[in-house]
Write an enzyme that holds these catalytic residues in place. Structure first.
Site, PDB file in Angstrom:
ATOM      1  N   SER A  98      -6.086   1.385 -10.176  1.00  0.00           N
ATOM      2  CA  SER A  98      -4.929   1.515  -9.288  1.00  0.00           C
ATOM      3  C   SER A  98      -4.314   0.162  -8.913  1.00  0.00           C
ATOM      4  CB  SER A  98      -5.319   2.259  -8.014  1.00  0.00           C
ATOM      5  OG  SER A  98      -6.383   1.607  -7.362  1.00  0.00           O
ATOM      6  N   ASP A 105      -2.417   0.015   2.036  1.00  0.00           N
ATOM      7  CA  ASP A 105      -3.114   1.235   2.474  1.00  0.00           C
ATOM      8  C   ASP A 105      -4.612   0.938   2.576  1.00  0.00           C
ATOM      9  OD1 ASP A 105      -4.308   1.495  -0.057  1.00  0.00           O
ATOM     10  OD2 ASP A 105      -2.954   3.071  -0.741  1.00  0.00           O
ATOM     11  N   HIS A 131      -5.585  -0.759  -0.941  1.00  0.00           N
ATOM     12  CA  HIS A 131      -4.737  -1.610  -1.786  1.00  0.00           C
ATOM     13  C   HIS A 131      -3.911  -2.618  -1.004  1.00  0.00           C
ATOM     14  CE1 HIS A 131      -5.262   2.405  -3.765  1.00  0.00           C
ATOM     15  NE2 HIS A 131      -5.676   1.607  -4.751  1.00  0.00           N
TER      16      HIS A 131
END
Ligand code: NAG
Length: 394
Positions: A45, A339, A342
């Site tokens: 991610s 978040d 991340h």
């Protein structure tokens, strides 16, 4: 550990509705504008440009709803786990390349490279099994497909040249230690930490050698961050121990991984003729910013901009997960963490800049500019010649 298990067992399969809830800007990449090496990206991610929008996976592995992408660069969410761009978008820009398209984007064109990264993906195929992710093995298979397509399109000779001139960038491994190990009691029972790190690094080494065998020569690595300081881990630690701080067990795994990776790369450089790489110390670089955000132009190094609960560490950003409510900060630019897992675009940009032009104190033995534009290896003299430059990256 119960909490860990629930947090990392992403087993609910959500409807495909999610997959349509985003718009992608089209990526123009005219053949005749190629100015530097092509760019191939493998990862999770941290660098997924939207591949997971095209697969059936769990909501935790998709970033296709607002406020992802809120800063407007792409005009909305793209699947990137950021308020805007991620590190590889900046690297492409510095390399004078167009944005590198997600491999799964229909009718994408790969003469400037391809991005195979997938949120939730690990180096080991066991990592996050059950939730569909594109693991590293599969990403390598996809690369083979691209290689075939390029040969058909450009002819064998030209394709071969493109492959050997290209830069291959890896940002993967965190999920192997989070969901794959800390959140997986069976794996922890089977393998002590050092042995597990050995397995992960062994498989990463195999992947590097596979690519080398296919003609790849120039590699870049984003080492692992201080994982235990992710807002998600701070929240977990608080819940389990009632103490604040980073979850040291997770950070220790990241450190073990980074140090094993450095050794492997040093040996590969000796073993494989023409093998060139850049490796970075992302762990220390990010730790400095977490500890002293204001020294680097940030206001907040602990709490996530988007999330719920202590430190914004309950992973709810985007409103597609089990808990629909989430809080959002006013100014993501002030934050290190976007978040619960991340970093913000601003961190991505700063680190991309650092990797691009860094002296030896941050990267070794090449910086990205040297790799993309075939300049010479960095030497200690580069740092000594330019102490100011060395200071900014220390
Ligand atoms: C790669 O990972 C598998 C588990 O997925 C493990 O059994 C194997 O030993 C690893 N390979 C290397 C070379 O470490």
């Amino acid at each position: 550990m119960e909490r860990l298990n629930t947090l990392f067992t992403f087993s609910i399969i959500y409807p495909a509705v999610l997959l349509q809830a985003f718009s992608l800007r089209s990526y123009a990449s005219p053949l005749d504008q190629k100015t530097s090496s092509a760019f191939f990206i493998f990862g999770d991610s941290t660098v997924d440009p939207g591949n997971n929008n095209y697969i059936q996976t769990t909501p935790e592995n998709v970033a296709a709803t607002k406020p992802y992408g809120q800063n407007g660069f792409f005009g909305g969410p793209t699947g990137r786990f950021s308020d805007g761009r991620v590190i590889t978008d900046f690297i492409a820009e510095y390399a004078k390349l167009p944005l590198i398209p997600p491999y799964l984007q229909p009718s994408a064109e790969f003469t400037n490279g391809a991005n195979f990264a997938s949120g939730g993906a690990g180096i080991l195929s066991e990592t996050n099994q059950g939730a569909t992710v594109i693991d590293l093995q599969t990403q390598l298979k996809y690369f083979e497909e691209v290689q075939k397509t390029l040969s058909e399109k450009l002819g064998d000779e030209k394709a071969k040249e493109l492959i050997s001139e290209a830069v291959y960038f890896f940002s993967i491994g965190s999920n192997d230690y989070m969901g794959g190990y800390l959140g997986n009691p069976k794996m922890r029972e089977l393998h002590p930490p050092e042995e597990y790190v050995g397995m992960v690094i062994g498989n990463l080494t195999n992947s590097i050698q596979t690519l080398y065998g296919k003609g790849a020569r120039k590699f870049g690595f984003l080492s692992l961050s201080p994982l235990g300081c992710l807002p998600a881990f701070r929240a977990m630690k608080l819940e389990m121990t009632k103490e604040e701080g980073c979850f040291e067990e997770a950070s220790a795994l990241a450190l073990g991984h980074n140090s094993a990776l450095s050794s492997v790369l040093t040996s590969l450089e000796h073993l494989l003729k023409g093998f060139k790489y850049t490796n970075s110390n992302f762990y220390n670089w990010l730790s400095d910013r977490i500890q002293n955000p204001s020294e680097f132009g940030f206001k907040e190094g602990v709490n996530a901009c988007c999330g719920t609960g202590p430190f914004g560490g309950i992973y709810t950003c985007g409103g597609t997960k089990e808990i629909k409510q989430f809080e959002l900060c006013d100014n993501a630019e002030d934050y290190i963490w976007w978040d619960s897992f991340h970093p913000t675009e601003r961190i991505h940009e700063q680190f991309a800049k650092a990797l691009w032009s860094a002296p030896l104190s941050l990267v070794a033995p090449f910086n990205l500019e040297n790799l993309f534009f075939d300049k010479d290896k960095l030497t200690i003299a580069d740092v000594e010649d330019d102490p100011e430059k060395a200071l900014c990256y220390n």
